[in-house]
Design a protein around this motif. Sequence first.
Motif, PDB file in Angstrom:
ATOM      1  N   ASP A   1       0.908  -1.059  -0.105  1.00 19.19           N
ATOM      2  CA  ASP A   1      -0.076  -0.082   0.138  1.00 19.19           C
ATOM      3  C   ASP A   1       0.806   1.225   0.047  1.00 19.19           C
ATOM      4  O   ASP A   1       0.512   2.139  -0.561  1.00 19.19           O
TER       5      ASP A   1
ATOM      6  N   GLU B   1       2.265   1.705  -3.499  1.00 22.19           N
ATOM      7  CA  GLU B   1       1.324   2.411  -4.379  1.00 22.19           C
ATOM      8  C   GLU B   1       1.113   3.943  -4.383  1.00 22.19           C
ATOM      9  O   GLU B   1       1.038   4.433  -5.071  1.00 22.19           O
ATOM     10  N   ARG B   2       1.242   4.236  -2.937  1.00 18.94           N
ATOM     11  CA  ARG B   2       1.008   5.590  -2.700  1.00 18.94           C
ATOM     12  C   ARG B   2       2.125   6.260  -3.169  1.00 18.94           C
ATOM     13  O   ARG B   2       2.029   7.573  -3.918  1.00 18.94           O
TER      14      ARG B   2
ATOM     15  N   ASP C   1       1.706   6.688  -6.835  1.00 21.83           N
ATOM     16  CA  ASP C   1       0.573   7.706  -7.196  1.00 21.83           C
ATOM     17  C   ASP C   1       1.243   9.154  -7.116  1.00 21.83           C
ATOM     18  O   ASP C   1       0.966   9.967  -7.764  1.00 21.83           O
ATOM     19  N   ASP C   2       2.047   9.504  -5.899  1.00 18.47           N
ATOM     20  CA  ASP C   2       2.573  10.648  -5.653  1.00 18.47           C
ATOM     21  C   ASP C   2       3.242  10.989  -6.938  1.00 18.47           C
ATOM     22  O   ASP C   2       3.269  12.240  -7.616  1.00 18.47           O
TER      23      ASP C   2
ATOM     24  N   ASP D   1       3.621   9.806  -9.951  1.00 16.15           N
ATOM     25  CA  ASP D   1       2.756  10.012 -11.430  1.00 16.15           C
ATOM     26  C   ASP D   1       1.983  11.389 -11.204  1.00 16.15           C
ATOM     27  O   ASP D   1       2.140  12.032 -12.336  1.00 16.15           O
ATOM     28  N   ARG D   2       1.376  11.687  -9.932  1.00 14.15           N
ATOM     29  CA  ARG D   2       0.858  12.783  -9.960  1.00 14.15           C
ATOM     30  C   ARG D   2       1.653  14.255  -9.959  1.00 14.15           C
ATOM     31  O   ARG D   2       1.569  15.126 -10.696  1.00 14.15           O
TER      32      ARG D   2
END
Length: 72
Positions: A33, A36-37, A40-41, A43-44
């Motif tokens: 998890d 994945e965070r 995501d951070d 990619d953002r």
Amino acid sequence: MASHIEQTRLRAQVAALERELAASERRRQAIVDQYERVLDDRDRSIAETRASERRSDEGRRAIVRRLVATLR
């Protein structure tokens, strides 16, 4: 009697191993998890940087167009 004690000991050992396995799976899932965070951070952040660069490029082009238009 000895076999009953042995069965009880084995049941307790199995229960302890099952608890440890469950705890290990929770730790592994927490790591997944978190990873994945982080992705995501990342990619953002990349998307925001690219959007900012596009706005900056568009702004520079607009300035050049205005400058060219005033020179005509």
